[in-house]
Design a protein around this motif. Structure first.
Motif, mmCIF file in Angstrom:
data_model
loop_
_atom_site.group_PDB
_atom_site.id
_atom_site.type_symbol
_atom_site.label_atom_id
_atom_site.label_comp_id
_atom_site.label_asym_id
_atom_site.label_seq_id
_atom_site.Cartn_x
_atom_site.Cartn_y
_atom_site.Cartn_z
ATOM 1 N N ARG A 10 0.834 -1.210 0.000
ATOM 2 C CA ARG A 10 0.000 0.000 0.000
ATOM 3 C C ARG A 10 0.869 1.261 0.000
ATOM 4 O O ARG A 10 0.572 2.226 -0.716
ATOM 5 C CB ARG A 10 -0.941 0.006 1.201
ATOM 6 C CG ARG A 10 -2.141 -0.906 1.038
ATOM 7 C CD ARG A 10 -3.224 -0.632 2.069
ATOM 8 N NE ARG A 10 -2.758 -0.646 3.447
ATOM 9 C CZ ARG A 10 -2.616 -1.744 4.195
ATOM 10 N NH1 ARG A 10 -2.891 -2.927 3.683
ATOM 11 N NH2 ARG A 10 -2.202 -1.666 5.436
ATOM 12 N N VAL A 11 1.935 1.246 0.791
ATOM 13 C CA VAL A 11 2.802 2.419 0.859
ATOM 14 C C VAL A 11 3.514 2.627 -0.482
ATOM 15 O O VAL A 11 3.581 3.749 -0.989
ATOM 16 C CB VAL A 11 3.817 2.295 2.021
ATOM 17 C CG1 VAL A 11 4.853 3.410 1.967
ATOM 18 C CG2 VAL A 11 3.080 2.314 3.362
ATOM 19 N N ARG A 12 4.014 1.545 -1.088
ATOM 20 C CA ARG A 12 4.665 1.668 -2.403
ATOM 21 C C ARG A 12 3.682 2.226 -3.433
ATOM 22 O O ARG A 12 4.025 3.119 -4.208
ATOM 23 C CB ARG A 12 5.190 0.303 -2.873
ATOM 24 C CG ARG A 12 6.510 -0.085 -2.275
ATOM 25 C CD ARG A 12 7.108 -1.277 -2.991
ATOM 26 N NE ARG A 12 6.250 -2.431 -3.003
ATOM 27 C CZ ARG A 12 6.247 -3.390 -2.075
ATOM 28 N NH1 ARG A 12 7.070 -3.306 -1.051
ATOM 29 N NH2 ARG A 12 5.431 -4.418 -2.162
ATOM 30 N N ARG A 13 2.468 1.695 -3.426
ATOM 31 C CA ARG A 13 1.442 2.144 -4.382
ATOM 32 C C ARG A 13 1.140 3.620 -4.162
ATOM 33 O O ARG A 13 0.968 4.386 -5.108
ATOM 34 C CB ARG A 13 0.181 1.292 -4.204
ATOM 35 C CG ARG A 13 -0.788 1.391 -5.360
ATOM 36 C CD ARG A 13 -1.938 0.404 -5.261
ATOM 37 N NE ARG A 13 -1.533 -0.947 -4.887
ATOM 38 C CZ ARG A 13 -1.835 -1.532 -3.720
ATOM 39 N NH1 ARG A 13 -2.564 -0.911 -2.828
ATOM 40 N NH2 ARG A 13 -1.429 -2.754 -3.462
ATOM 41 N N ARG A 14 1.094 4.035 -2.909
ATOM 42 C CA ARG A 14 0.797 5.431 -2.583
ATOM 43 C C ARG A 14 1.851 6.377 -3.167
ATOM 44 O O ARG A 14 1.520 7.409 -3.739
ATOM 45 C CB ARG A 14 0.752 5.568 -1.056
ATOM 46 C CG ARG A 14 0.077 6.809 -0.581
ATOM 47 C CD ARG A 14 -0.268 6.647 0.866
ATOM 48 N NE ARG A 14 0.231 7.772 1.606
ATOM 49 C CZ ARG A 14 0.283 7.829 2.907
ATOM 50 N NH1 ARG A 14 -0.103 6.801 3.627
ATOM 51 N NH2 ARG A 14 0.716 8.892 3.505
ATOM 52 N N PHE A 15 3.110 6.012 -3.055
ATOM 53 C CA PHE A 15 4.171 6.847 -3.628
ATOM 54 C C PHE A 15 4.060 6.880 -5.139
ATOM 55 O O PHE A 15 4.283 7.919 -5.762
ATOM 56 C CB PHE A 15 5.557 6.354 -3.203
ATOM 57 C CG PHE A 15 5.972 6.884 -1.858
ATOM 58 C CD1 PHE A 15 6.572 8.124 -1.748
ATOM 59 C CD2 PHE A 15 5.737 6.148 -0.713
ATOM 60 C CE1 PHE A 15 6.947 8.627 -0.511
ATOM 61 C CE2 PHE A 15 6.111 6.641 0.528
ATOM 62 C CZ PHE A 15 6.711 7.879 0.636
ATOM 63 N N ALA A 16 3.728 5.751 -5.744
ATOM 64 C CA ALA A 16 3.600 5.698 -7.203
ATOM 65 C C ALA A 16 2.455 6.580 -7.684
ATOM 66 O O ALA A 16 2.583 7.313 -8.663
ATOM 67 C CB ALA A 16 3.391 4.259 -7.664
ATOM 68 N N VAL A 17 1.332 6.536 -6.983
ATOM 69 C CA VAL A 17 0.150 7.299 -7.393
ATOM 70 C C VAL A 17 0.339 8.795 -7.135
ATOM 71 O O VAL A 17 0.033 9.620 -7.990
ATOM 72 C CB VAL A 17 -1.109 6.776 -6.659
ATOM 73 C CG1 VAL A 17 -2.290 7.707 -6.846
ATOM 74 C CG2 VAL A 17 -1.450 5.374 -7.137
ATOM 75 N N GLU A 21 8.401 12.306 -3.882
ATOM 76 C CA GLU A 21 9.748 11.750 -3.792
ATOM 77 C C GLU A 21 9.838 10.831 -2.573
ATOM 78 O O GLU A 21 9.416 11.182 -1.474
ATOM 79 C CB GLU A 21 10.786 12.865 -3.667
ATOM 80 C CG GLU A 21 12.202 12.342 -3.658
ATOM 81 C CD GLU A 21 13.240 13.437 -3.510
ATOM 82 O OE1 GLU A 21 14.428 13.081 -3.410
ATOM 83 O OE2 GLU A 21 12.876 14.619 -3.485
ATOM 84 N N ALA A 22 10.402 9.660 -2.777
ATOM 85 C CA ALA A 22 10.479 8.645 -1.719
ATOM 86 C C ALA A 22 11.738 8.819 -0.888
ATOM 87 O O ALA A 22 12.636 7.983 -0.897
ATOM 88 C CB ALA A 22 10.423 7.253 -2.333
ATOM 89 N N THR A 23 11.799 9.924 -0.142
ATOM 90 C CA THR A 23 12.921 10.111 0.778
ATOM 91 C C THR A 23 12.724 9.182 1.968
ATOM 92 O O THR A 23 11.593 8.761 2.260
ATOM 93 C CB THR A 23 12.980 11.567 1.280
ATOM 94 O OG1 THR A 23 11.798 11.833 2.039
ATOM 95 C CG2 THR A 23 13.118 12.552 0.122
ATOM 96 N N PRO A 24 13.791 8.835 2.673
ATOM 97 C CA PRO A 24 13.625 7.957 3.837
ATOM 98 C C PRO A 24 12.609 8.482 4.856
ATOM 99 O O PRO A 24 11.784 7.733 5.359
ATOM 100 C CB PRO A 24 15.032 7.883 4.428
ATOM 101 C CG PRO A 24 15.931 8.085 3.249
ATOM 102 C CD PRO A 24 15.210 9.090 2.388
ATOM 103 N N SER A 25 12.635 9.779 5.129
ATOM 104 C CA SER A 25 11.693 10.323 6.121
ATOM 105 C C SER A 25 10.259 10.300 5.596
ATOM 106 O O SER A 25 9.318 10.054 6.358
ATOM 107 C CB SER A 25 12.096 11.742 6.533
ATOM 108 O OG SER A 25 12.077 12.604 5.420
#
Length: 162
Positions: A10-17, A21-25
């Protein structure tokens, strides 16, 4: 464990949608904001966030091998992963997912080199930022499926075998 896999998806999908930017924080915040993430302890959140971050911008399940100084080669043949620690190739039990995940992994690594890997450009030979050499091939050039090789220079030249 299945709940954490679903949470990571779900988290990966959220970043894709969202295209954020997928920063560590940002990944840690996204994991914590999920209802299932609220019940996780700090170490579980950080472990899951590191996995998601690596899946989004890094080498995903290959990361432990690419950061291990004893590993000189990582090969992906279809969904099988092989590593060389100076004594020949050994198959490891790493779960890469389906063929689409393997393709995305190879494309993400190629993008990290500033190169494209897709149907129009089905092979790449380039260097990752850390000097690791990437060779990746997609069908139709790779007739048995996706293949990928990450070759690293040994930190101890005496370990090199030819």
């Amino acid at each position: 464990m299945n709940g954490q896999i679903d949470l990571a998806s779900r988290v990966r999908r959220r970043f894709a949608v969202e295209g954020v930017e997928a920063t560590p924080s940002a990944v840690v915040s996204a994991v914590r904001s999920e209802p299932a993430g609220a019940v996780l302890g700090d170490s579980a959140v950080l472990r899951l966030a590191n996995q998601v971050h690596s899946d989004l911008v890094g080498a995903g399940p290959l990361t432990p091998y690419l950061t291990d100084p004893t590993v000189t080669d990582v090969l992906v043949n279809g969904r099988d992963v092989w590593v060389d620690r100076g004594s020949g190739l050994q198959r490891v039990s790493t779960v890469l997912g389906g063929v689409d995940e393997v393709r995305r992994l190879a494309q993400r690594l190629a993008a990290g080199c500033g190169r494209r890997l897709d149907d129009a450009s089905p092979c790449v030979d380039a260097s990752l930022a850390d000097g690791t050499r990437l060779h990746a091939v997609l069908p139709p050039v790779a007739t048995e499926g996706r293949t990928c090789r990450c070759a690293r220079f040994a930190s101890d030249p005496s370990r090199c075998t030819s």
